[in-house]
Enzyme design. Sequence first.
Site, short mmCIF file in Angstrom:
data_model
loop_
_atom_site.label_atom_id
_atom_site.label_comp_id
_atom_site.label_asym_id
_atom_site.label_seq_id
_atom_site.Cartn_x
_atom_site.Cartn_y
_atom_site.Cartn_z
N ASP A 54 50.86 35.95 35.32
CA ASP A 54 49.54 36.13 34.72
C ASP A 54 49.61 36.53 33.25
OD1 ASP A 54 48.13 35.48 36.97
OD2 ASP A 54 47.76 37.55 37.61
N LYS A 98 44.71 34.22 32.91
CA LYS A 98 43.27 34.08 32.72
C LYS A 98 42.86 35.06 31.63
CE LYS A 98 42.64 33.27 37.65
NZ LYS A 98 42.04 33.81 38.89
N MET A 138 39.34 46.79 32.84
CA MET A 138 38.58 45.63 32.38
C MET A 138 37.16 46.01 31.97
SD MET A 138 39.91 43.01 35.36
CE MET A 138 39.56 44.22 36.64
#
Length: 263
Positions: A44, A66, A179
Site C-alpha cells: 500500500d 490508494k 485519516m
Amino acid sequence: MITTGTRRIREPRITLVGAGPGDPELITMKGANALKDADVILYDALVNEAVLEYAAKDVVKVYVGKRSGEHSYSQEAVNQLMVDYALNYGHVVRLKGGDPFVFGRGYEELNFAASYSIPAQVIPGLSSSISVPGLQQIPVTHRGLSESFWVVTGTTASGAISNDLYEAARTRATVVVLMGLNKLKDIVKLYQQEHKNRLPVAVIQNGSTENEKLAIGIVDTIVELVEEKNIKAPAILVFGEVVSLHPQFQPIKDFFAAVKEVD
C-alpha cells in the site's frame, strides 16, 4: 509444488502483514520473515518502501496504493489481484501500513481468500494509533489522566465525520484520529462545543520516519499550529490530557499557570 510449463510454483497461500507505522525496523521479525519467503508482495501507499528490502531480490512487487490524486485500485481489484497472484505464483504477502485490522480492511481480504479456499494467515503490525504517540513519549493511557482510549477514523466512506467522534469528544478518554487531518477544523469544533478549548492536542505527520513533523498545542490553537508547520497527510491526531506529558507542552502549562496567578 506445481509445475506450469518450465516454472515451478508453490501451493497458493496468502499472508496479511502489518508493516508498522513507517520505520522499517518496526516491522515484526515474523513479518520480515514472511517478506523473505514471498513470491509476490502487494503493498500500500502507507508502506515505507525500505521495508521491501527484507524481501528476496527476485520477488514480484506490486504497488496497489490508494492516495488522493493518484491512480488507485478499488478494494475489489486488490482482492482479485491477491488471489490471482496466489494461484499463479504461490505465496502472496499483502503488506499494509500499521496493522491490517486497524482500518486496513484486512478481514475483507482474508474473507475473499477463503472464498477461493486459499489458506491465509495474519501477522499483526504495530498500529500507528499507539506506536506513533508512544514514540513521542505520549502514552495513550496514564494513571490519573486517561483510563481508556478511542481509535477513530476521521472520515467515513461517504466523506463525513465519523459519528463516533461526536461521542468520543464527550469522554475523558484519549482520542486518536486516523485519516482525519482534512477534518481537523470540524473535529476541533466538536471539542469546542464540549467546552474543551484547552484540551491538549498533538498532530504527528509521518510518525517514526525521518520526515516526521509534530505540532503540540490545545484545541483552540492546533489548527493554526498545523498550518504554521505545514503539516500534511499522512498524520494522526491525538486529543487528550496525556498530550500534556510531552516535553513541548511544558511552556503551555507555564503560560496557563501564569494567567491563573494574574486572575
